[in-house]
Design a protein around this motif. Structure first.
Motif, PDB file in Angstrom:
ATOM      1  N   ASN A   1       0.826  -1.209   0.000  1.00 30.17           N
ATOM      2  CA  ASN A   1       0.000   0.000   0.000  1.00 30.17           C
ATOM      3  C   ASN A   1       0.858   1.255   0.000  1.00 30.17           C
ATOM      4  O   ASN A   1       0.649   2.164  -0.815  1.00 30.17           O
ATOM      5  CB  ASN A   1      -0.917   0.033   1.230  1.00 30.17           C
ATOM      6  N   PHE A   2       1.818   1.291   0.911  1.00 31.52           N
ATOM      7  CA  PHE A   2       2.634   2.490   1.047  1.00 31.52           C
ATOM      8  C   PHE A   2       3.571   2.668  -0.141  1.00 31.52           C
ATOM      9  O   PHE A   2       3.825   3.787  -0.578  1.00 31.52           O
ATOM     10  CB  PHE A   2       3.418   2.457   2.355  1.00 31.52           C
ATOM     11  N   LEU A   3       4.080   1.559  -0.690  1.00 34.60           N
ATOM     12  CA  LEU A   3       4.926   1.639  -1.878  1.00 34.60           C
ATOM     13  C   LEU A   3       4.141   2.239  -3.046  1.00 34.60           C
ATOM     14  O   LEU A   3       4.650   3.095  -3.775  1.00 34.60           O
ATOM     15  CB  LEU A   3       5.457   0.256  -2.252  1.00 34.60           C
ATOM     16  N   SER A   4       2.906   1.797  -3.217  1.00 37.20           N
ATOM     17  CA  SER A   4       2.057   2.331  -4.285  1.00 37.20           C
ATOM     18  C   SER A   4       1.818   3.826  -4.097  1.00 37.20           C
ATOM     19  O   SER A   4       1.871   4.601  -5.057  1.00 37.20           O
ATOM     20  CB  SER A   4       0.721   1.582  -4.304  1.00 37.20           C
ATOM     21  N   ILE A   5       1.572   4.242  -2.850  1.00 36.47           N
ATOM     22  CA  ILE A   5       1.359   5.659  -2.552  1.00 36.47           C
ATOM     23  C   ILE A   5       2.618   6.470  -2.832  1.00 36.47           C
ATOM     24  O   ILE A   5       2.569   7.558  -3.422  1.00 36.47           O
ATOM     25  CB  ILE A   5       0.915   5.839  -1.091  1.00 36.47           C
ATOM     26  N   CYS A   6       3.762   5.937  -2.412  1.00 37.32           N
ATOM     27  CA  CYS A   6       5.036   6.642  -2.615  1.00 37.32           C
ATOM     28  C   CYS A   6       5.339   6.849  -4.096  1.00 37.32           C
ATOM     29  O   CYS A   6       5.878   7.887  -4.489  1.00 37.32           O
ATOM     30  CB  CYS A   6       6.171   5.878  -1.939  1.00 37.32           C
ATOM     31  N   LEU A   7       4.981   5.873  -4.918  1.00 39.52           N
ATOM     32  CA  LEU A   7       5.219   5.980  -6.359  1.00 39.52           C
ATOM     33  C   LEU A   7       4.309   7.022  -6.996  1.00 39.52           C
ATOM     34  O   LEU A   7       4.643   7.581  -8.045  1.00 39.52           O
ATOM     35  CB  LEU A   7       5.021   4.618  -7.031  1.00 39.52           C
ATOM     36  N   LYS A   8       3.155   7.267  -6.375  1.00 44.18           N
ATOM     37  CA  LYS A   8       2.281   8.332  -6.870  1.00 44.18           C
ATOM     38  C   LYS A   8       2.829   9.701  -6.481  1.00 44.18           C
ATOM     39  O   LYS A   8       2.719  10.659  -7.240  1.00 44.18           O
ATOM     40  CB  LYS A   8       0.873   8.149  -6.305  1.00 44.18           C
ATOM     41  N   VAL A   9       3.423   9.775  -5.290  1.00 39.50           N
ATOM     42  CA  VAL A   9       4.036  11.024  -4.836  1.00 39.50           C
ATOM     43  C   VAL A   9       5.310  11.312  -5.621  1.00 39.50           C
ATOM     44  O   VAL A   9       5.578  12.447  -6.010  1.00 39.50           O
ATOM     45  CB  VAL A   9       4.344  10.963  -3.327  1.00 39.50           C
ATOM     46  N   ASP A  10       6.113  10.263  -5.858  1.00 36.30           N
ATOM     47  CA  ASP A  10       7.396  10.398  -6.550  1.00 36.30           C
ATOM     48  C   ASP A  10       7.570   9.206  -7.481  1.00 36.30           C
ATOM     49  O   ASP A  10       7.782   8.090  -7.033  1.00 36.30           O
ATOM     50  CB  ASP A  10       8.535  10.453  -5.529  1.00 36.30           C
TER      51      ASP A  10
END
Length: 250
Positions: free
Chosen positions: A117-126
């Motif tokens: 979940n957090f990896l997916s979110i981080c890839l959207k941010v950066d």
């Protein structure tokens, strides 16, 4: 006192052409043993859309004293009350949550964010989060205090003991292995000019080509490889003094 793995070796290098394999996760955890122990209880953080906020006083103190993580932020909630937060960049939060297991990250709806979940979110941010986090891990394995570079145009600024004690030792530029040569040259030129003006050296880290689908767990970051090049500022007066000194000895 914090140990600094290969610090002198890094300073003395001007180039390292051979690619360096990522250190094992156990190496990262061993590095953190150089700091005082983290709390027995996992620290709680809230992802606000760009970064992770730590509001608990104990958690803020522990993370700042054990690795100089994050930066402080104050918010006035009333005329007499000020709420304090510790703001973690996404790389810092990912490192604490999934390498050191010292942080639990929740969204604003109080839902625990898993690794995927957090990896997916981080890839959207950066969109370059995989490469940037791999570089972050590499620098942490070398014993550096890693902070976001907000002054010189690089990705990170790295310190021997922390920004409150010394100026940054290096400006860190991170690029992908498959990036176009023109894009890399432009990035290098921009950062190098600012670095020269501010009397800084540049550490260029190039991360091996990967696809986001290859990262399924934190251990998968070990498969990435990094090459590093140190670009030092040109000190004309120093070179001139060396030449004059050599001439006087003749």
């Amino acid at each position: 006192m914090q140990g600094y793995i290969d610090y002198n070796e890094l300073l003395n290098k001007t180039k390292m052409i051979n690619k360096v394999s990522m250190e094992k996760i156990a190496k990262f955890e061993k590095h953190m043993q150089l700091f005082p122990p983290l709390a027995d209880k996992t620290i709680r953080g809230i992802f606000n859309g760009l970064s992770v906020e730590i509001s608990g006083k104990t958690g803020r103190t522990i993370l700042q004293q054990n690795g100089k993580f994050g930066y402080s932020k104050s918010l006035r909630t009333s005329r007499r009350k000020v709420k304090k937060y510790l703001i973690l960049e996404i790389e810092e939060a990912f490192y604490l949550a999934h390498v050191l297991k010292a942080l639990e990250i929740y969204d604003t709806k109080e839902q625990l964010l898993t690794f995927s979940n957090f990896l997916s979110i981080c890839l959207k941010v950066d969109e370059n989060f995989i490469e940037n986090f791999a570089a972050y891990l590499y620098l942490k394995s070398k014993g550096w205090i890693v902070k976001s570079d907000v002054n010189y145009g690089g990705k990170y600024a790295i310190y021997r003991t922390g920004p409150e004690y010394f100026h940054a030792s290096f400006i860190v530029l991170v690029t992908k292995f498959d990036s176009s040569s023109i894009a890399i040259l432009k990035a290098n030129y921009r950062v190098q000019r600012i670095a020269d003006i501010n009397n800084k050296d540049v550490l260029h880290l190039e991360v091996s080509k990967t696809t986001n689908s290859e990262i399924k767990s934190i251990e998968d970051f070990q498969g990435l490889q990094i090459s590093e090049v140190v670009r030092r500022k040109f000190n004309f007066l120093k070179v001139l003094s060396i030449i004059n000194s050599n001439n006087n000895k003749r």
